[in-house]
Design a protein around this motif. Structure first.
Motif, PDB file in Angstrom:
ATOM      1  N   ASP A  76      12.103  -2.826  -4.098  1.00  8.51           N
ATOM      2  CA  ASP A  76      11.001  -3.933  -4.069  1.00  8.51           C
ATOM      3  C   ASP A  76      10.836  -4.328  -2.594  1.00  8.51           C
ATOM      4  O   ASP A  76      11.649  -4.185  -1.585  1.00  8.51           O
ATOM      5  CB  ASP A  76      11.586  -5.086  -4.810  1.00  8.51           C
ATOM      6  CG  ASP A  76      11.527  -4.947  -6.370  1.00  8.51           C
ATOM      7  OD1 ASP A  76      10.973  -4.039  -6.592  1.00  8.51           O
ATOM      8  OD2 ASP A  76      12.438  -5.506  -7.009  1.00  8.51           O
ATOM      9  N   ASP A  77       9.508  -4.838  -2.313  1.00  9.75           N
ATOM     10  CA  ASP A  77       9.079  -5.749  -1.024  1.00  9.75           C
ATOM     11  C   ASP A  77       9.159  -4.904  -0.029  1.00  9.75           C
ATOM     12  O   ASP A  77       9.561  -5.418   1.203  1.00  9.75           O
ATOM     13  CB  ASP A  77       9.882  -7.085  -0.932  1.00  9.75           C
ATOM     14  CG  ASP A  77       9.950  -8.002  -2.346  1.00  9.75           C
ATOM     15  OD1 ASP A  77       8.806  -8.021  -2.515  1.00  9.75           O
ATOM     16  OD2 ASP A  77      11.004  -7.967  -2.505  1.00  9.75           O
ATOM     17  N   ASP A  79       6.958  -3.646   1.688  1.00  5.95           N
ATOM     18  CA  ASP A  79       5.796  -4.038   2.768  1.00  5.95           C
ATOM     19  C   ASP A  79       6.153  -5.148   3.460  1.00  5.95           C
ATOM     20  O   ASP A  79       6.205  -5.215   4.627  1.00  5.95           O
ATOM     21  CB  ASP A  79       4.640  -4.381   1.846  1.00  5.95           C
ATOM     22  CG  ASP A  79       4.889  -5.130   0.706  1.00  5.95           C
ATOM     23  OD1 ASP A  79       5.987  -5.566   0.422  1.00  5.95           O
ATOM     24  OD2 ASP A  79       3.721  -5.903   0.039  1.00  5.95           O
ATOM     25  N   VAL A  93      -0.160  -0.181   0.783  1.00  2.00           N
ATOM     26  CA  VAL A  93       1.055   0.807   0.579  1.00  2.00           C
ATOM     27  C   VAL A  93       0.747   1.859  -0.459  1.00  2.00           C
ATOM     28  O   VAL A  93      -0.185   1.553  -1.521  1.00  2.00           O
ATOM     29  CB  VAL A  93       2.091   0.051  -0.141  1.00  2.00           C
ATOM     30  CG1 VAL A  93       3.331   0.580  -0.176  1.00  2.00           C
ATOM     31  CG2 VAL A  93       2.448  -1.496   0.375  1.00  2.00           C
ATOM     32  N   THR A 173       5.253  -5.351  -4.638  1.00  7.36           N
ATOM     33  CA  THR A 173       4.512  -5.245  -3.431  1.00  7.36           C
ATOM     34  C   THR A 173       3.601  -6.436  -3.464  1.00  7.36           C
ATOM     35  O   THR A 173       3.461  -6.992  -4.586  1.00  7.36           O
ATOM     36  CB  THR A 173       3.798  -4.018  -3.213  1.00  7.36           C
ATOM     37  OG1 THR A 173       2.739  -4.006  -4.177  1.00  7.36           O
ATOM     38  CG2 THR A 173       4.546  -2.961  -3.043  1.00  7.36           C
ATOM     39  N   THR A 177      -2.158  -1.799  -3.351  1.00 10.43           N
ATOM     40  CA  THR A 177      -0.795  -0.706  -3.587  1.00 10.43           C
ATOM     41  C   THR A 177      -1.643   0.232  -4.745  1.00 10.43           C
ATOM     42  O   THR A 177      -2.443  -0.311  -5.574  1.00 10.43           O
ATOM     43  CB  THR A 177       0.437  -1.245  -4.325  1.00 10.43           C
ATOM     44  OG1 THR A 177       0.930  -2.004  -3.193  1.00 10.43           O
ATOM     45  CG2 THR A 177       1.367  -0.339  -4.441  1.00 10.43           C
TER      46      THR A 177
END
Length: 337
Positions: A76-77, A79, A93, A173, A177
């Motif tokens: 996760d996360d 970015d 992304v 995100t 994406t």
């Protein structure tokens, strides 16, 4: 055999770029690492920093390819983590992944992500967080057209189906994406020609080969209408038909399973939208808000697969869209001017 994994690591510092694009691959998935290997074989790549979590990176212009060793939906996360680690701002992304299907049919797919229909306390089966939808990557519509072209030039059509999938799964995100996937069995996940097609899609689509990038969003474009798909099966065929025909901008794509609606049962009077329980209203609202975030300044139009709904479902959705000031578009509304 599984494509050879990239092991290059570096602590080379990079000069901060104003905006960068993340392409994410995992070594545990041949449909992810094989296209990444094909992409990294092209000119211009340099080793980038390795994040504290052991995530390797490679740099080419304003593109950063990240490689990790977990399942693609487990990190996760990325970015936000990249921004925190490098000081660079992430613009978008793109995840490379495998696709599975009961039919086992070979396929190349593109889709947005999110699980907006899940309620708090639900455990997402494939990552993400309940009620969340990521901003859709504006390149999805133009890249579907480009993917068809490249796949045809590599003689993958008609063997491979080229299609959108509905919104589903994580990872979490906050930036625009999309997923690009190879399906649907191990035989096809490892196909070199499929990997080459996906790599070329990213290479040409991001302008790494010297040509103009494909699918850069601008609210000032001749047609700023964006399709928000509502209804249909997992491959959202009616939405896909409109997108392929007109090459329009594509937002979130909600299939019927992302619109849980409890049947109100027989009623002599009109059934109002507020009387129909389920998370469908939140799912639509979250998908709309995410699409607005992915297409700032765009005109978001809901495109309904009306034949996929029962009459009470269709009426409730239309009523809810009206109450939310979300306009409904017909296929002709998405044609390029």
């Amino acid at each position: 055999m599984l494509c050879e994994k990239f092991r290059t690591e570096s602590s080379v510092s990079e000069k901060p770029a104003k905006m960068v694009k993340l392409v994410v691959a995992t070594t545990v998935d041949p449909a992810s690492i094989c296209p990444a290997k094909e992409l990294l074989a092209k000119p211009g790549w340099q080793p980038g920093p390795t994040l504290n979590e052991g995530i390797r990176s490679f740099s080419n212009g304003d593109v950063r390819l990240l490689e990790h060793d977990k399942g693609i939906v487990e990190e996760d996360d990325l970015d936000q983590r990249w921004e925190n680690a490098t000081g660079q701002t992430v613009d978008e992304v793109i995840f490379l992944s495998k696709h599975t299907a009961v039919s086992n049919r070979p396929a190349l797919t593109i889709h947005p992500i999110g699980v907006p229909h899940l309620k708090e306390g639900d455990v997402p089966p494939q990552g993400g967080k309940p009620g969340w939808a990521a901003p859709p990557n504006p390149r999805m519509g133009p890249w579907m057209i480009l993917l068809n072209k490249i796949a045809e030039s590599h003689n993958l059509i008609p063997e491979f189906e080229i299609t959108f999938e509905a919104t589903h799964h994580g990872p979490v995100t906050t930036k625009p994406t999309m997923f690009i996937e190879i399906g649907s069995t191990e035989e096809y996940w490892k196909r070199p020609d499929a990997a080459q097609v996906v790599a070329l899609l990213v290479w040409e689509g991001l302008g790494l080969g010297g040509g103009p990038p494909v699918g850069n969003w601008s609210s000032m474009s001749a047609n700023n209408k964006v399709l928000l798909g509502i209804g249909g099966g997992h491959y959202v065929p009616r939405h896909t038909d409109v997108i392929k025909k007109d090459g329009c901008w594509v937002g979130q794509l909600l299939s019927g399973y992302s619109l849980p609606m409890e049947d109100p049962g027989p009623s002599k009077g009109k059934v109002n939208a507020q009387d129909i329980a389920g998370t469908w209203k939140h799912s639509i609202r979250a998908a709309y808000d995410a699409t607005k975030a992915g297409f700032p300044g765009g005109e978001i139009l809901a495109h309904l697969d009306q034949k996929s709904f029962k009459s009470w479902q269709k009426n409730a959705i239309i009523e809810f869209l009206g109450a939310q000031n979300i306009k409904i578009g017909k296929p002709g509304d998405f044609q390029k001017s």
